[in-house]
Design a protein around this motif. Structure first.
Motif, PDB file in Angstrom:
ATOM      1  N   ARG A 117       0.830  -1.206   0.000  1.00 18.82           N
ATOM      2  CA  ARG A 117       0.000   0.000   0.000  1.00 18.82           C
ATOM      3  C   ARG A 117       0.867   1.260   0.000  1.00 18.82           C
ATOM      4  O   ARG A 117       0.541   2.241  -0.665  1.00 18.82           O
ATOM      5  N   LEU A 118       1.948   1.210   0.747  1.00 11.61           N
ATOM      6  CA  LEU A 118       2.820   2.395   0.843  1.00 11.61           C
ATOM      7  C   LEU A 118       3.787   2.504  -0.342  1.00 11.61           C
ATOM      8  O   LEU A 118       4.580   3.436  -0.415  1.00 11.61           O
ATOM      9  N   HIS A 140       0.740  -0.904  13.168  1.00 17.31           N
ATOM     10  CA  HIS A 140      -0.028   0.000  12.306  1.00 17.31           C
ATOM     11  C   HIS A 140      -1.147  -0.781  11.606  1.00 17.31           C
ATOM     12  O   HIS A 140      -2.269  -0.283  11.457  1.00 17.31           O
ATOM     13  N   VAL A 161      -4.665   0.720  12.495  1.00 15.94           N
ATOM     14  CA  VAL A 161      -5.150   1.714  11.523  1.00 15.94           C
ATOM     15  C   VAL A 161      -5.288   1.144  10.100  1.00 15.94           C
ATOM     16  O   VAL A 161      -6.367   1.205   9.506  1.00 15.94           O
ATOM     17  N   CYS A 162      -4.209   0.603   9.600  1.00 14.71           N
ATOM     18  CA  CYS A 162      -4.219   0.172   8.186  1.00 14.71           C
ATOM     19  C   CYS A 162      -4.706  -1.270   8.099  1.00 14.71           C
ATOM     20  O   CYS A 162      -3.983  -2.167   7.673  1.00 14.71           O
ATOM     21  N   PRO A 218      -9.228   0.412   5.292  1.00 21.99           N
ATOM     22  CA  PRO A 218      -8.211   1.030   6.152  1.00 21.99           C
ATOM     23  C   PRO A 218      -8.699   2.389   6.658  1.00 21.99           C
ATOM     24  O   PRO A 218      -9.445   3.091   5.965  1.00 21.99           O
ATOM     25  N   ARG A 219      -8.290   2.721   7.895  1.00 22.40           N
ATOM     26  CA  ARG A 219      -8.786   3.966   8.506  1.00 22.40           C
ATOM     27  C   ARG A 219      -7.876   5.137   8.113  1.00 22.40           C
ATOM     28  O   ARG A 219      -7.149   5.696   8.944  1.00 22.40           O
ATOM     29  N   CYS A 220      -7.929   5.486   6.839  1.00 22.31           N
ATOM     30  CA  CYS A 220      -6.986   6.470   6.289  1.00 22.31           C
ATOM     31  C   CYS A 220      -7.169   7.858   6.910  1.00 22.31           C
ATOM     32  O   CYS A 220      -6.208   8.615   7.014  1.00 22.31           O
ATOM     33  N   CYS A 272      -4.886   8.134   9.677  1.00 25.73           N
ATOM     34  CA  CYS A 272      -3.523   7.648   9.424  1.00 25.73           C
ATOM     35  C   CYS A 272      -2.515   8.785   9.299  1.00 25.73           C
ATOM     36  O   CYS A 272      -2.685   9.700   8.494  1.00 25.73           O
ATOM     37  N   GLU A 302      -0.842   9.189   5.746  1.00 26.91           N
ATOM     38  CA  GLU A 302      -1.750   9.357   4.608  1.00 26.91           C
ATOM     39  C   GLU A 302      -1.158  10.193   3.468  1.00 26.91           C
ATOM     40  O   GLU A 302      -1.293   9.846   2.296  1.00 26.91           O
ATOM     41  N   CYS A 310       1.058   8.136   1.285  1.00 34.09           N
ATOM     42  CA  CYS A 310       0.533   6.842   0.855  1.00 34.09           C
ATOM     43  C   CYS A 310      -0.126   6.935  -0.514  1.00 34.09           C
ATOM     44  O   CYS A 310      -0.935   7.825  -0.759  1.00 34.09           O
ATOM     45  N   ALA A 327      -1.771   4.216  -1.888  1.00 35.44           N
ATOM     46  CA  ALA A 327      -2.594   3.012  -2.041  1.00 35.44           C
ATOM     47  C   ALA A 327      -3.853   3.288  -2.859  1.00 35.44           C
ATOM     48  O   ALA A 327      -4.501   4.324  -2.676  1.00 35.44           O
ATOM     49  N   LYS A 335      -7.163   3.473  -0.673  1.00 35.86           N
ATOM     50  CA  LYS A 335      -7.279   4.453   0.410  1.00 35.86           C
ATOM     51  C   LYS A 335      -8.746   4.858   0.580  1.00 35.86           C
ATOM     52  O   LYS A 335      -9.463   5.001  -0.402  1.00 35.86           O
TER      53      LYS A 335
HETATM   54  S1  SF4 Z   1      -3.364   6.075   4.193  1.00 33.74           S
HETATM   55 FE1  SF4 Z   1      -4.750   4.333   4.469  1.00 33.74          FE
HETATM   56  S2  SF4 Z   1      -3.951   2.750   3.121  1.00 33.74           S
HETATM   57 FE2  SF4 Z   1      -2.322   4.248   3.396  1.00 33.74          FE
HETATM   58  S3  SF4 Z   1      -1.102   3.486   5.115  1.00 33.74           S
HETATM   59 FE3  SF4 Z   1      -2.625   4.878   5.949  1.00 33.74          FE
HETATM   60  S4  SF4 Z   1      -4.364   3.594   6.536  1.00 33.74           S
HETATM   61 FE4  SF4 Z   1      -3.059   2.404   5.145  1.00 33.74          FE
END
Ligand code: SF4
Length: 254
Positions: A186-187, A221, A225-226, A231-233, A236, A239, A242, A244, A247
């Protein structure tokens, strides 16, 4: 003469111009590649910094009092939660505290004790075999190299990396569990479609001294969160860094 000189000079001038243009292009290209690499390295550094800032205290969640107990707990944690493993290991180690005792334990007794961790037939064989190999070939002590650990039943590369990192502080690999696999992709730290490929990519982009801590931090993490689904962006702290595709929110300007 004037015409001939002009005619002779034209191709030379054109060649020089083309050469200069090509050189400029090459310099520009390598310059931009360098800039992209620097930018990407800075991004990785920032991700590592933010993870450490938030989860720097993260530890292995499997309860253990020795490398042996950690090895057994890690074998039991395959396809099972750490919480569940922590519920069965106190009775298991009370009954069979050493590798020798585990090797001599009746397989049915081991199965009964670890049943709730799932795949208990195979896991019982693995921990009994691990006890046998460690007591017979390593003098009852868990070995401290990847090559030796890989000869222990039930200890594949991930298990061996956990034991080496947590019990001995040796960074021989990056532990890629389900959380690390998902979040590294995702990252954009890795693209591989198997844990082995993702581990190789992470070993290239993350400095060795961060290999052990990185996995603990990402696992935390991933739990907090992720998470895998939705995922709880919005909560985060990574964010902005990221990329992803899944998201669930995008901050302003992205
Ligand atoms: S933004 Fe969302 S998808 Fe990206 S690392 Fe954070 S929780 Fe994960």
């Amino acid at each position: 003469m004037k015409t001939a000189a002009k005619a002779a000079g034209k191709p030379a001038k054109a060649a020089a111009k083309a050469g200069a243009k090509a050189a400029g292009k090459t310099a520009g290209k390598s310059g931009s590649t360098k800039a992209t690499k620097t930018k990407s390295a800075e991004r990785v550094t920032e991700i590592l910094r933010l993870l450490h800032e938030r989860y720097g205290e993260a530890q292995c969640a499997l309860d253990h009092r020795s490398p042996w107990e950690l090895l057994v707990a890690t074998i039991l944690s395959a396809q099972c939660t750490d919480v569940r493993v922590n519920m069965v290991t106190p009775q298991l180690f009370a009954a069979y505290p050493t590798p020798e005792a585990m090797a001599a334990a009746p397989i049915e007794a081991l199965e009964r004790l670890i049943r709730t961790t799932g795949f208990y037939h195979n896991k019982a064989k693995s921990i009994q075999g691990a006890g046998r190999v460690i007591s017979e070939q390593f003098g009852g002590r868990v070995p401290q190299t990847m090559a030796e650990l890989l000869t222990v039943p039930g200890a594949a590369r991930k298990t061996a990396s956990v034991v080496l990192g947590v019990a001995f502080g040796k960074a021989e690999g990056v532990v890629v569990d389900t959380h690390v696999f998902r979040i590294a992709r995702r990252l954009g730290l890795a693209k591989g479609d198997t844990p082995q490929k993702v581990e190789r990519e992470l070993m290239r982009v993350i400095p060795r001294e961060r290999w052990i801590g990185f996995s603990h931090e990402v696992i935390h993490h991933g739990r907090a969160v992720c998470v895998a689904r939705k995922p709880r962006c919005a909560e985060c702290h990574l964010e902005k860094l990221c990329w992803a595709k899944d998201k669930t929110c995008h901050s302003a300007g992205r």
